[in-house]
Motif scaffolding. Structure first.
Motif, PDB file in Angstrom:
ATOM      1  N   THR A 188      35.595  16.092 -41.376  1.00 16.54           N
ATOM      2  CA  THR A 188      34.201  16.139 -40.695  1.00 16.54           C
ATOM      3  C   THR A 188      33.353  15.209 -41.321  1.00 16.54           C
ATOM      4  N   TYR A 189      33.824  14.210 -42.228  1.00 19.93           N
ATOM      5  CA  TYR A 189      32.941  13.239 -43.175  1.00 19.93           C
ATOM      6  C   TYR A 189      32.371  12.354 -42.334  1.00 19.93           C
ATOM      7  N   PHE A 190      33.357  11.668 -41.377  1.00 18.74           N
ATOM      8  CA  PHE A 190      33.024  10.458 -40.551  1.00 18.74           C
ATOM      9  C   PHE A 190      33.526  10.664 -39.464  1.00 18.74           C
ATOM     10  N   LEU A 191      33.102  11.332 -38.374  1.00 18.84           N
ATOM     11  CA  LEU A 191      33.796  11.694 -37.210  1.00 18.84           C
ATOM     12  C   LEU A 191      34.473  10.832 -36.453  1.00 18.84           C
ATOM     13  N   ASN A 192      33.794   9.521 -36.526  1.00 23.13           N
ATOM     14  CA  ASN A 192      34.639   8.245 -35.682  1.00 23.13           C
ATOM     15  C   ASN A 192      35.921   8.045 -36.006  1.00 23.13           C
ATOM     16  N   GLN A 193      36.283   8.499 -37.424  1.00 23.73           N
ATOM     17  CA  GLN A 193      37.526   8.159 -38.065  1.00 23.73           C
ATOM     18  C   GLN A 193      38.751   9.158 -37.894  1.00 23.73           C
ATOM     19  N   ASN A 194      38.644   9.567 -36.649  1.00 22.95           N
ATOM     20  CA  ASN A 194      39.913  10.855 -36.442  1.00 22.95           C
ATOM     21  C   ASN A 194      40.777  10.227 -35.212  1.00 22.95           C
ATOM     22  N   SER A 195      41.946   9.866 -35.349  1.00 25.00           N
ATOM     23  CA  SER A 195      42.512   9.615 -34.218  1.00 25.00           C
ATOM     24  C   SER A 195      43.372  10.651 -33.550  1.00 25.00           C
ATOM     25  N   ARG A 196      43.864  10.250 -32.415  1.00 24.05           N
ATOM     26  CA  ARG A 196      44.903  11.282 -31.713  1.00 24.05           C
ATOM     27  C   ARG A 196      46.403  10.774 -32.444  1.00 24.05           C
ATOM     28  N   ALA A 197      47.262  11.515 -32.172  1.00 25.88           N
ATOM     29  CA  ALA A 197      48.562  11.437 -32.853  1.00 25.88           C
ATOM     30  C   ALA A 197      49.305   9.937 -32.584  1.00 25.88           C
ATOM     31  N   LEU A 198      49.415   9.354 -33.413  1.00 21.72           N
ATOM     32  CA  LEU A 198      49.807   7.791 -33.043  1.00 21.72           C
ATOM     33  C   LEU A 198      51.486   7.687 -33.254  1.00 21.72           C
ATOM     34  N   GLN A 199      52.049   7.069 -32.201  1.00 20.24           N
ATOM     35  CA  GLN A 199      53.531   7.046 -32.270  1.00 20.24           C
ATOM     36  C   GLN A 199      53.780   5.591 -32.747  1.00 20.24           C
ATOM     37  N   LYS A 200      54.999   5.266 -32.827  1.00 22.97           N
ATOM     38  CA  LYS A 200      55.356   3.928 -33.417  1.00 22.97           C
ATOM     39  C   LYS A 200      55.071   2.884 -32.324  1.00 22.97           C
ATOM     40  N   GLY A 201      54.113   1.920 -33.095  1.00 20.88           N
ATOM     41  CA  GLY A 201      53.427   0.922 -32.475  1.00 20.88           C
ATOM     42  C   GLY A 201      52.063   1.089 -31.976  1.00 20.88           C
ATOM     43  N   ASP A 202      51.682   2.365 -31.972  1.00 23.24           N
ATOM     44  CA  ASP A 202      50.281   2.825 -31.261  1.00 23.24           C
ATOM     45  C   ASP A 202      49.083   2.163 -32.605  1.00 23.24           C
ATOM     46  N   THR A 203      48.109   1.846 -32.036  1.00 18.29           N
ATOM     47  CA  THR A 203      47.027   1.672 -32.902  1.00 18.29           C
ATOM     48  C   THR A 203      45.663   2.372 -32.561  1.00 18.29           C
ATOM     49  N   TYR A 204      44.944   2.447 -33.785  1.00 18.63           N
ATOM     50  CA  TYR A 204      43.596   2.996 -33.891  1.00 18.63           C
ATOM     51  C   TYR A 204      42.371   2.077 -34.636  1.00 18.63           C
ATOM     52  N   SER A 205      41.544   1.817 -33.739  1.00 18.36           N
ATOM     53  CA  SER A 205      40.501   0.967 -34.519  1.00 18.36           C
ATOM     54  C   SER A 205      39.251   1.710 -34.782  1.00 18.36           C
ATOM     55  N   VAL A 206      38.355   1.229 -35.820  1.00 19.61           N
ATOM     56  CA  VAL A 206      37.090   1.666 -36.259  1.00 19.61           C
ATOM     57  C   VAL A 206      36.195   0.588 -36.689  1.00 19.61           C
ATOM     58  N   THR A 207      35.025   0.416 -36.399  1.00 22.47           N
ATOM     59  CA  THR A 207      34.086  -0.589 -36.780  1.00 22.47           C
ATOM     60  C   THR A 207      33.260   0.244 -37.807  1.00 22.47           C
ATOM     61  N   PHE A 208      33.384  -0.447 -39.115  1.00 24.27           N
ATOM     62  CA  PHE A 208      32.410   0.258 -40.054  1.00 24.27           C
ATOM     63  C   PHE A 208      31.044  -0.363 -40.296  1.00 24.27           C
ATOM     64  N   ASP A 209      30.023   0.244 -39.986  1.00 25.25           N
ATOM     65  CA  ASP A 209      28.496  -0.603 -39.928  1.00 25.25           C
ATOM     66  C   ASP A 209      27.738  -0.116 -40.932  1.00 25.25           C
ATOM     67  N   THR A 210      27.992   1.238 -41.660  1.00 23.72           N
ATOM     68  CA  THR A 210      27.308   1.789 -42.860  1.00 23.72           C
ATOM     69  C   THR A 210      28.042   1.631 -44.245  1.00 23.72           C
ATOM     70  N   ALA A 211      27.149   1.045 -44.910  1.00 21.66           N
ATOM     71  CA  ALA A 211      27.801   0.868 -46.405  1.00 21.66           C
ATOM     72  C   ALA A 211      28.092   2.307 -46.968  1.00 21.66           C
ATOM     73  N   GLY A 212      29.215   2.416 -47.856  1.00 25.19           N
ATOM     74  CA  GLY A 212      29.583   3.669 -48.122  1.00 25.19           C
ATOM     75  C   GLY A 212      30.924   3.773 -48.608  1.00 25.19           C
ATOM     76  N   ILE A 213      31.609   4.894 -49.031  1.00 23.56           N
ATOM     77  CA  ILE A 213      33.025   5.111 -49.502  1.00 23.56           C
ATOM     78  C   ILE A 213      33.423   6.184 -48.255  1.00 23.56           C
ATOM     79  N   TYR A 214      34.517   5.644 -47.522  1.00 23.66           N
ATOM     80  CA  TYR A 214      35.178   6.345 -46.501  1.00 23.66           C
ATOM     81  C   TYR A 214      36.670   6.851 -46.999  1.00 23.66           C
ATOM     82  N   PRO A 215      36.872   8.035 -47.474  1.00 23.35           N
ATOM     83  CA  PRO A 215      38.043   8.514 -47.985  1.00 23.35           C
ATOM     84  C   PRO A 215      38.679   9.375 -46.544  1.00 23.35           C
TER      85      PRO A 215
END
Ligand SMILES: [Cu+2]
Length: 140
Positions: free
Chosen positions: A96-123
């Motif tokens: 729940t920390y940063f909801l944009n950063q939750n992907s579906r299941a990634l198979q080999k070769g799959d990609t997932y992208s997020v643009t980070f617009d707010t300063a901070g630490i994202y574990p």
């Protein structure tokens, strides 16, 4: 509950004591501690000159594991393993920390992208390998 902090605050341990009141009128006391240690950022891979960064998922690790980026940077994860991985914001298993950063299941070769617009630490972590497959993104 969210409160901004002076970005020039010195390194050290901080205690937060609060009283939270709910819509039903009940109030509860609480407290927590956290630490600021800018030395830790020196171990992060410096990607602050890039506007797009790729993080590989390889051998059940994020490579590089910890990166520093500028605001507005697009991070793309690429699964190079033959097993399924996920990108999940902490904490596990709520994610729940940063909801944009939750992907579906990634198979080999799959990609997932997020643009980070707010300063901070994202574990973050992979929820299939939450104990060992972890990373951090420091957005400046
Ligand atoms: Cu995984």
């Amino acid at each position: 509950m969210r409160r901004n902090m002076d970005p020039t605050s010195p390194d050290g341990r901080y205690s937060v004591v609060y009283k939270a009141c709910w819509p039903d009128g009940s109030c509860h006391d609480g407290s927590f501690e956290f630490a600021i240690n800018r030395e830790l950022a020196k171990n992060f891979t410096d990607e602050t000159k890039s506007s797009e960064v790729t993080v590989k998922l390889s051998q059940i690790q994020f490579q590089p594991q910890n990166i520093r980026i500028k605001k507005g940077t697009k991070v793309t994860w690429v699964n190079g393993d033959s097993i399924e991985h996920y990108i999940n914001t902490d904490s596990h298993p709520a994610h729940t920390y940063f909801l944009n950063q939750n992907s579906r299941a990634l198979q080999k070769g799959d990609t997932y992208s997020v643009t980070f617009d707010t300063a901070g630490i994202y574990p973050y972590h992979c929820s299939a390998h939450a104990d060992s497959m972890t990373g951090n993104i420091l957005v400046e």
